[in-house]
Design a protein around this motif. Structure first.
Motif, short mmCIF file in Angstrom:
data_model
loop_
_atom_site.label_atom_id
_atom_site.label_comp_id
_atom_site.label_asym_id
_atom_site.label_seq_id
_atom_site.Cartn_x
_atom_site.Cartn_y
_atom_site.Cartn_z
N ASN A 13 0.80 -1.23 0.00
CA ASN A 13 0.00 0.00 0.00
C ASN A 13 0.83 1.28 0.00
O ASN A 13 0.28 2.37 0.12
CB ASN A 13 -0.97 0.00 1.19
CG ASN A 13 -2.11 -0.97 0.97
OD1 ASN A 13 -2.39 -1.38 -0.15
ND2 ASN A 13 -2.77 -1.35 2.05
N THR A 14 2.15 1.17 -0.19
CA THR A 14 2.95 2.39 -0.32
C THR A 14 2.64 3.10 -1.64
O THR A 14 2.98 4.27 -1.80
CB THR A 14 4.46 2.11 -0.23
OG1 THR A 14 4.82 1.14 -1.23
CG2 THR A 14 4.85 1.63 1.16
N LEU A 15 2.00 2.39 -2.56
CA LEU A 15 1.51 3.01 -3.80
C LEU A 15 0.00 3.05 -3.73
O LEU A 15 -0.65 2.00 -3.64
CB LEU A 15 1.94 2.23 -5.04
CG LEU A 15 1.35 2.74 -6.35
CD1 LEU A 15 1.84 4.15 -6.68
CD2 LEU A 15 1.66 1.79 -7.49
N ALA A 25 8.83 7.30 -3.56
CA ALA A 25 9.13 8.01 -4.80
C ALA A 25 10.62 8.22 -5.04
O ALA A 25 11.03 8.53 -6.16
CB ALA A 25 8.40 9.36 -4.80
N CYS A 26 11.44 8.06 -4.00
CA CYS A 26 12.88 8.24 -4.16
C CYS A 26 13.59 7.36 -3.13
O CYS A 26 12.96 6.88 -2.17
CB CYS A 26 13.26 9.71 -4.00
SG CYS A 26 13.03 10.35 -2.33
N ASP A 48 19.50 4.02 -5.86
CA ASP A 48 18.53 3.87 -6.95
C ASP A 48 18.26 2.40 -7.23
O ASP A 48 17.12 2.02 -7.52
CB ASP A 48 19.04 4.56 -8.22
CG ASP A 48 18.99 6.08 -8.12
OD1 ASP A 48 18.16 6.61 -7.34
OD2 ASP A 48 19.77 6.74 -8.83
N ASP A 49 19.29 1.56 -7.13
CA ASP A 49 19.10 0.12 -7.33
C ASP A 49 18.21 -0.48 -6.24
O ASP A 49 17.37 -1.33 -6.52
CB ASP A 49 20.44 -0.62 -7.34
CG ASP A 49 21.23 -0.37 -8.62
OD1 ASP A 49 20.63 0.11 -9.61
OD2 ASP A 49 22.44 -0.65 -8.62
N ASP A 50 18.38 -0.03 -5.00
CA ASP A 50 17.53 -0.49 -3.91
C ASP A 50 16.07 -0.10 -4.18
O ASP A 50 15.15 -0.90 -3.96
CB ASP A 50 17.95 0.11 -2.56
CG ASP A 50 19.32 -0.36 -2.10
OD1 ASP A 50 19.73 -1.49 -2.45
OD2 ASP A 50 19.99 0.42 -1.38
N LEU A 51 15.88 1.12 -4.65
CA LEU A 51 14.52 1.58 -4.95
C LEU A 51 13.90 0.73 -6.06
O LEU A 51 12.75 0.32 -5.97
CB LEU A 51 14.52 3.06 -5.33
CG LEU A 51 13.15 3.66 -5.66
CD1 LEU A 51 12.21 3.56 -4.46
CD2 LEU A 51 13.30 5.11 -6.11
#
Length: 172
Positions: A13-15, A25-26, A48-51
């Motif tokens: 549910n984070t989206l 978002a980041c 960014d890879d983790d995201l």
């Protein structure tokens, strides 16, 4: 740390599909979300890879909760190992943010999977824990999403009957 089913639900549910808002978002927001749940330490930073891994995990879980996945569904590789001390449990191989994401992936094994679902209202897709006795809930909220779905079906049936009536009068 939340219970396994709650952790998986909250992560999915984070989206907010309906509103288009994303708590992840980041990379900094991912690290904050993980820290707030006791999954990552205060010095852990996300890349960014983790995201990208987190987003792939989230959407893979959402698809699995819709029960639409196939054996070919690919989830990110987040290694876990089995530890018995005295009870068996899955623990992440990695530390930091990747380890925290592995904890979420591992929570699936401990969650009440048959109770975790995604709202069947296509515009919603909110994850929820079905606490009904027979595990038959389809919507996150009957009052909102259930009503939308049923109203749309009613209007479609009504419109179909109008078309049928119009075609019958055209042929007379």
């Amino acid at each position: 740390m939340p219970a396994p089913a709650e952790l998986v639900r909250d992560f999915v549910n984070t989206l907010d599909v309906e509103c288009g808002t994303d708590e992840l978002a980041c990379p900094a927001e991912l690290a904050l979300w993980l820290r707030e749940r006791g999954l990552a330490g205060p010095l852990d930073r996300a890349t960014d890879d983790d995201l990208a891994t987190a987003l792939a995990l989230r959407e893979g879980l959402r698809a699995a909760l819709r029960r639409e996945t196939t054996p070919h569904t690919v989830l990110p590789v987040l290694p876990l190992r089995l530890v018995v001390d005295p009870l068996p449990r899955l623990v992440p191989v990695d530390t930091g943010v990747r380890g925290a994401l592995a904890v979420i992936a591992g929570a699936v094994a401990d969650a009440s999977w048959d109770r975790l679902k995604v709202c069947s209202e296509i515009t919603c897709q909110w994850a929820f824990i079905d606490v009904s006795k027979n595990r038959s809930r389809s919507w996150c909220s009957m009052r909102v999403c259930g009503n939308r779905t049923k109203t749309r079906a009613y209007r479609a049936r009504k419109q179909g009957s109008r078309r049928l009536q119009a075609s019958n009068t055209d042929t007379v």
